[in-house]
Write a protein that holds these residues in place. Structure first.
Motif, short mmCIF file in Angstrom:
data_model
loop_
_atom_site.label_atom_id
_atom_site.label_comp_id
_atom_site.label_asym_id
_atom_site.label_seq_id
_atom_site.Cartn_x
_atom_site.Cartn_y
_atom_site.Cartn_z
N GLY A 124 -15.41 -0.27 23.17
CA GLY A 124 -14.75 -1.50 22.74
C GLY A 124 -15.22 -2.74 23.46
N PHE A 125 -16.31 -2.65 24.21
CA PHE A 125 -16.81 -3.79 24.98
C PHE A 125 -17.52 -4.79 24.07
CE2 PHE A 125 -17.47 -0.74 28.80
CZ PHE A 125 -16.10 -0.75 29.04
N LYS A 126 -17.52 -6.03 24.51
CA LYS A 126 -18.31 -7.06 23.85
C LYS A 126 -19.70 -7.06 24.46
CE LYS A 126 -17.95 -11.89 22.38
NZ LYS A 126 -17.15 -13.15 22.50
N VAL A 127 -20.74 -7.09 23.62
CA VAL A 127 -22.11 -6.91 24.08
C VAL A 127 -22.99 -8.05 23.56
CG1 VAL A 127 -24.14 -5.40 23.98
CG2 VAL A 127 -21.84 -4.40 24.11
N GLY A 128 -23.92 -8.50 24.40
CA GLY A 128 -24.90 -9.48 23.99
C GLY A 128 -26.31 -8.91 24.15
N VAL A 129 -27.16 -9.16 23.17
CA VAL A 129 -28.54 -8.67 23.21
C VAL A 129 -29.48 -9.83 22.91
CG1 VAL A 129 -30.24 -7.10 22.22
CG2 VAL A 129 -27.84 -6.37 22.42
N VAL A 130 -30.46 -10.05 23.79
CA VAL A 130 -31.50 -11.04 23.54
C VAL A 130 -32.83 -10.31 23.60
CG1 VAL A 130 -32.62 -13.15 24.31
CG2 VAL A 130 -30.14 -12.89 24.57
N GLN A 131 -33.59 -10.37 22.50
CA GLN A 131 -34.90 -9.73 22.45
C GLN A 131 -35.98 -10.80 22.63
OE1 GLN A 131 -34.08 -7.43 18.64
NE2 GLN A 131 -34.92 -5.80 19.93
N PHE A 132 -36.68 -10.70 23.75
CA PHE A 132 -37.65 -11.73 24.12
C PHE A 132 -38.98 -11.59 23.39
CE2 PHE A 132 -34.59 -12.23 27.41
CZ PHE A 132 -34.74 -13.52 27.88
N VAL A 133 -39.28 -10.41 22.85
CA VAL A 133 -40.56 -10.20 22.19
C VAL A 133 -40.36 -9.74 20.75
CG1 VAL A 133 -42.67 -8.81 22.17
CG2 VAL A 133 -41.78 -9.69 24.33
N ASP A 144 -25.95 -5.23 13.68
CA ASP A 144 -25.43 -6.26 12.77
C ASP A 144 -24.13 -5.83 12.09
OD1 ASP A 144 -27.37 -8.14 13.30
OD2 ASP A 144 -28.66 -7.56 11.63
N LYS A 145 -23.84 -4.53 12.12
CA LYS A 145 -22.62 -4.02 11.50
C LYS A 145 -21.40 -4.19 12.41
CE LYS A 145 -25.29 -0.51 8.98
NZ LYS A 145 -25.31 -1.22 7.70
N PHE A 146 -21.63 -4.70 13.64
CA PHE A 146 -20.52 -4.90 14.58
C PHE A 146 -20.46 -6.37 15.00
CE2 PHE A 146 -21.91 -0.53 14.93
CZ PHE A 146 -20.72 0.19 14.99
N PRO A 147 -20.28 -7.29 14.06
CA PRO A 147 -20.32 -8.71 14.39
C PRO A 147 -19.23 -9.17 15.35
CG PRO A 147 -19.46 -8.38 12.16
CD PRO A 147 -19.98 -7.05 12.63
N ASP A 148 -18.10 -8.46 15.36
CA ASP A 148 -17.01 -8.86 16.25
C ASP A 148 -17.27 -8.45 17.70
OD1 ASP A 148 -15.65 -9.90 14.09
OD2 ASP A 148 -14.50 -8.07 13.74
N GLN A 149 -18.15 -7.47 17.89
CA GLN A 149 -18.42 -6.97 19.24
C GLN A 149 -19.79 -7.35 19.77
OE1 GLN A 149 -16.76 -2.66 18.52
NE2 GLN A 149 -17.19 -2.86 20.69
N VAL A 150 -20.73 -7.59 18.87
CA VAL A 150 -22.12 -7.74 19.30
C VAL A 150 -22.71 -9.07 18.86
CG1 VAL A 150 -24.44 -6.75 19.22
CG2 VAL A 150 -22.44 -5.24 19.15
N THR A 151 -23.33 -9.74 19.83
CA THR A 151 -24.17 -10.89 19.53
C THR A 151 -25.60 -10.48 19.81
OG1 THR A 151 -22.44 -12.46 20.16
CG2 THR A 151 -24.71 -13.28 20.13
N ILE A 152 -26.46 -10.50 18.78
CA ILE A 152 -27.85 -10.09 18.98
C ILE A 152 -28.77 -11.21 18.49
CG2 ILE A 152 -27.80 -8.77 16.80
CD1 ILE A 152 -29.96 -6.93 18.15
#
Length: 213
Positions: free
Chosen positions: A71-80, A93-101
């Motif tokens: 149930g954690f909120k997660v952030g992902v930044v892909q540099f490449v 992308d199916k977890f917009p409330d939990q994940v920022t990618i």
């Protein structure tokens, strides 16, 4: 050549072996519990996945999916990996409330062949990463392939280290990519080096969906 002496358990009956095993496991459990009793601190970790072997990002995304499960909120930044679609991105992308990618990269530096574009892409990704790290509502942040950006000096190492050093205490940050800087390894709480033993690419097998992306 003399035969090896029989093991202690080889001379036991089945019932004796069961009892011996139970006693041995009991002692191991007691020793383990004693060690665990001394581990009382809980804090956000700086985790580094590096090395030439496959699996750095794969292992990191495994931790991302585990965090989502809690149930954690997660952030992902892909540099490449911003120039092509990946399976993990489609799932997250199916977890917009939990994940920022945010896929901020433009592909590998040899694909672009424009250092100024690389610098601009790295800076944009890093600004996004800093914003996510500073937000205490995020429990885990993945900085995918940040080590590649640092390897080519697209970002000042001192700036990156200072942000990671001063992150919120309860936030976990994962950094992936080959050739992790020594200073980053020194700062990290957990470092894993992936070692390549064998890779199908060397036998002419191309990157495949579901395995590499």
């Amino acid at each position: 050549m003399t035969d090896k002496p029989p093991k202690k358990t080889d001379l036991m009956s089945e019932a004796e072996r069961d009892a011996y095993h139970a006693e041995k496991m009991k002692k191991k459990k007691e020793a383990r519990n004693k060690i665990l009793a001394t581990k009382t601190e809980e804090k956000g970790l700086l985790i580094v996945h590096t090395g030439k072997g496959k699996g750095k990002s794969t292992a990191a995304f495994g931790m991302v999916f585990r965090a989502i499960g809690h149930g954690f909120k997660v952030g992902v930044v892909q540099f490449v990996k911003g120039a092509w679609s990946t399976g993990e991105r489609d799932v997250l992308d199916k977890f917009p409330d939990q994940v920022t990618i945010k896929a901020m990269g433009e592909g590998f530096t040899w694909d672009v062949a424009d250092r100024q574009r690389d610098l601009a892409a790295a800076r944009g990704a890093w600004e996004m990463a800093k914003a996510l790290i500073a937000d205490p509502t995020y429990k885990l942040i993945l900085l995918d392939e940040l080590n590649i950006v640092l390897r080519y000096d697209y970002l000042p190492l001192d700036e990156v280290l200072e942000v990671l050093r001063s992150k919120p205490r309860d936030t976990h940050v994962i950094v992936t990519g080959r050739n992790a800087k020594d200073e980053l390894i020194e700062l990290a709480d957990l470092v894993t080096e992936m070692t390549e033993i064998k890779h199908p690419f060397r036998a002419g097998v191309k990157a495949q969906a579901g395995i590499e992306f």
